[in-house]
Design an enzyme around this catalytic site. Sequence first.
Site, PDB file in Angstrom:
ATOM      1  N   GLY A  70       0.794  -1.230   0.000  1.00  0.00           N
ATOM      2  CA  GLY A  70       0.000   0.000   0.000  1.00  0.00           C
ATOM      3  C   GLY A  70       0.817   1.267   0.000  1.00  0.00           C
ATOM      4  CG  LEU A 104      -2.731  -1.975  -4.124  1.00  0.00           C
ATOM      5  CD1 LEU A 104      -2.563  -1.349  -5.494  1.00  0.00           C
ATOM      6  CD2 LEU A 104      -3.193  -0.945  -3.114  1.00  0.00           C
ATOM      7  CG  ASP A 105       0.989  -3.022  -3.659  1.00  0.00           C
ATOM      8  OD1 ASP A 105       1.209  -2.649  -4.827  1.00  0.00           O
ATOM      9  OD2 ASP A 105       0.831  -2.235  -2.725  1.00  0.00           O
ATOM     10  CD  GLN A 106      -1.574  -8.987  -1.665  1.00  0.00           C
ATOM     11  OE1 GLN A 106      -1.082 -10.105  -1.539  1.00  0.00           O
ATOM     12  NE2 GLN A 106      -1.429  -8.056  -0.759  1.00  0.00           N
TER      13      GLN A 106
END
Lengths: 284, 284, 284, 284
Positions: free
Chosen positions: D201, D227-229
């Site tokens: 994040g 997100l960011d995964q």
Amino acid sequence: MNKESAILFLSCIDRKGIVAEITHFITMYEGNILNCDQHYDESGMFFMRVEWDMNDFAILPEKIESAFEPIAVKFEMDWRLEFSSDRPKMAILVSKYDHCLYELILRSRAGELNTDIKMIISNHEDCRPIAEYFDIPYYCFPVTKETKAEVEKEEIALMKKEKIDVVVLARYMQILSSQLIEAFPRKIINIHHSFLPAFVGAKPYHQAFSRGVKLIGATSHYVTEDLDQGPIIAQDVVRVNHKNSVSDLVEKGRNLEKSVLSQGVRLHLEHKILVFGNKTIVFD
Amino acid sequence: MNKESAILFLSCIDRKGIVAEITHFITMYEGNILNCDQHYDESGMFFMRVEWDMNDFAILPEKIESAFEPIAVKFEMDWRLEFSSDRPKMAILVSKYDHCLYELILRSRAGELNTDIKMIISNHEDCRPIAEYFDIPYYCFPVTKETKAEVEKEEIALMKKEKIDVVVLARYMQILSSQLIEAFPRKIINIHHSFLPAFVGAKPYHQAFSRGVKLIGATSHYVTEDLDQGPIIAQDVVRVNHKNSVSDLVEKGRNLEKSVLSQGVRLHLEHKILVFGNKTIVFD
Amino acid sequence: MNKESAILFLSCIDRKGIVAEITHFITMYEGNILNCDQHYDESGMFFMRVEWDMNDFAILPEKIESAFEPIAVKFEMDWRLEFSSDRPKMAILVSKYDHCLYELILRSRAGELNTDIKMIISNHEDCRPIAEYFDIPYYCFPVTKETKAEVEKEEIALMKKEKIDVVVLARYMQILSSQLIEAFPRKIINIHHSFLPAFVGAKPYHQAFSRGVKLIGATSHYVTEDLDQGPIIAQDVVRVNHKNSVSDLVEKGRNLEKSVLSQGVRLHLEHKILVFGNKTIVFD
Amino acid sequence: MNKESAILFLSCIDRKGIVAEITHFITMYEGNILNCDQHYDESGMFFMRVEWDMNDFAILPEKIESAFEPIAVKFEMDWRLEFSSDRPKMAILVSKYDHCLYELILRSRAGELNTDIKMIISNHEDCRPIAEYFDIPYYCFPVTKETKAEVEKEEIALMKKEKIDVVVLARYMQILSSQLIEAFPRKIINIHHSFLPAFVGAKPYHQAFSRGVKLIGATSHYVTEDLDQGPIIAQDVVRVNHKNSVSDLVEKGRNLEKSVLSQGVRLHLEHKILVFGNKTIVFD
């Protein structure tokens, strides 16, 4: 290296003249300053580690604290005094994995760690032969949910009796309760087998494998009440790839763990760490 | 960070009381000490870098040297004084490869390097468009064996006229002669594309390939009369393997060179380096 | 991991169809290919390592060589065949420093090294207790200039008698003579305590200190007649700075040596190395 | 390097004879195998990347898929075919920070990245001069919460029109919506400025500073809806200490980001990545 030196750690709100006042105090009593490190953080705090030669120093070791007190009061310092000649007494807590235990013992014997390993405590019998070979007392305290509180009391009593200064969790597979942590505040060092704060808690290598990371890590830190949340002392990583199974990560991690734990323990034993809030200032 | 600070570097034979005398000098004139680092080597030499806030300091910058002189004489110090507000003027020497040139310009513009890039000097025209884009004067001096001595004289004159403080060889493919080196003593920084002292001289990537090393390196260092033998400032390495051709090493090396050169230049510009003999003490 | 697999290493001049011919050979006899790696160098040589499951393979292990011979002849290959189930027998040669010896023994016991450590040979008595604790035969052969040739003959005889497959010099402080090297061609692995080719020969940490490098290294390599010039298997480095004395380099280096030697030995034991000329191709 | 080669990626449940069948297919049509990599995971899946020379290959590029189809059906493969001569067309999305943008452009011009940068898209005007200097079309689409969906549609249309193959988020400060992600599945590469999964994040450097980590990282990964995964391609770290402020972390991180993003992009452009589940298999 400096057999007979005094080390003063302090923190206070930054003001003009602190460094000079302290160096003047030391020199006035014929102390030769060996190292003098400072740090300022952005909130206005000042931190210092100063080390001086005790040969020719005009104040006896046991009198330094009272002699320094007025300066500490004037600047409202948090401070502590240590001596390089104090050789900390260590207890190692271990379960079944022996790689960190061996590393600590071997580095200690090689002169890399300034400590006397006074005892090995375990909840299993597995590592007893190692203790016997290296002639270190071994205490086995099997732990169950029911006996844990009682067992920890015995462990605390034993370590207190032997005047233990530093407790190292060398892959000790029990979560310490508050009573043990409070008995040795900022004196318990753990190795967590991940790059914290990634992969807190159980089975970090499984978590890392499952996330598909390209590096795995290890973290040595002081133990606080919050699991894996204490002040970080040292961290390192090693490269992994898709060919590595979980057991490959465990193997690579093993060699990382022993190295990162040793680094953290060494910095502690060499009186190089100041803890402030939940962070470490490592004067190295 | 500390816009207005003075930085004193000194070296002398170690004696009791040096640190205190210097910190007392600074504090006596209302200077607030920001950083104070020392180093002792095993031959008995003492080295120090001390930085203090010039706000409220009672001595004008141009008067500090004479005020400090008595202490320097007393301890027979080698010393120099710098000011963080002095923004060094840089000349970059480059041939055809532009990766280090770009890196220096971009890091400078990003605020990472405390410098004004006053000129780019080259023996080729290739990098002129870069200079024009970033609005930096570009001087092209073609060099032949016959003209080299004369050309260097012009380059020295040009750099002296612009009061250049630091000369960076950003993959400049000419060996400097003594006259240029002597004109900027300890002010010329080179990047050598190997892990010195391995692979001195020409074509280090070819040498590395042919030896079958598993890591290649880069080294930033001060230029002295002995080729690739000057005091090392920064070094780093990157992993290679049998799959990598010479041109792969060149590519991997390119990214290492720009990083290691930038690190070395940054340390110099931030007044963190003391050269003693053929070694650097990097107070970082 | 693959208990019963065959591993074929080969090199030849590159031609079309080699990979297909070999994979066809394996599959024709019901072998399941587990790994298949190739490498091409710029001189036109082709290298391959192919590993297949021996379960269900229609040719007995001892018959594979003759079955494969026609293909080898056709492509004029240099080749060798190994079996993952062959557990190499190791001799460790050591002098007084015990850190590499401990590391090899402990990693072997932890299952990281696919080997049986059959003996420890030393020119000193110092490490005998370690051998006794871990129950490994220990042979002490004091060496003098006069007795060296004779002693080596005894050592060769002893190792040949025990069918030693790999000889590891774990900081063995004697230069091997040709007769010993020739008795175990490409089977002797040494750890040199520098980043080769920098600091060949004696006292590399002193050399590194004196040159003022910012990284120190270690190199594991096969031993050849040229001192410290054999094919490099693994290398790594660790950061040092001006604060580090020679003895700090020795300490940091010690932990690097044990790690780099273990890596090199592991790659050899896992049948991952092809030596060509003076370089290694590590299929990992 | 291999101008005219075909690259086949496949995954299926492991069975005997896959490697041989594929290599036989290639050789039967006169293809010379250049690289052949396999991977087995512990759940019994088989993965392969095989590359062969298209010179002399008897099947036209556009006919290979149908020729190979029967084998793919037989083994129930997921598969794709790429050609080294296909030079992917790239769109770079950027906001205000220009360090990753410069790095991608410069590496591309230096021949390190096999791509044509067809356009730069930004929500700000800041980077337009860079685009102009390097002669790359620049499209500025200011984004607000209200216009975001509409703007993304225009961006998709523009990229589709120019047949963009790979979208690189070079510190693009907008979260992509599903429509954009779905328009370029597994073709969008992002750089996240932390060692994922730590510090997911916003403001990861602030998070890292506040946790007191001793290393900071960067991660390049494919963008997915979470997100960011998304699947991680490349990661690296750099050492920090208590002296480093948040802005120091930002600066150190900047150089890490540009390096890690470039590595990830290069692996993608060189057709070396197979995505399976949420992980990457990087055949390098």
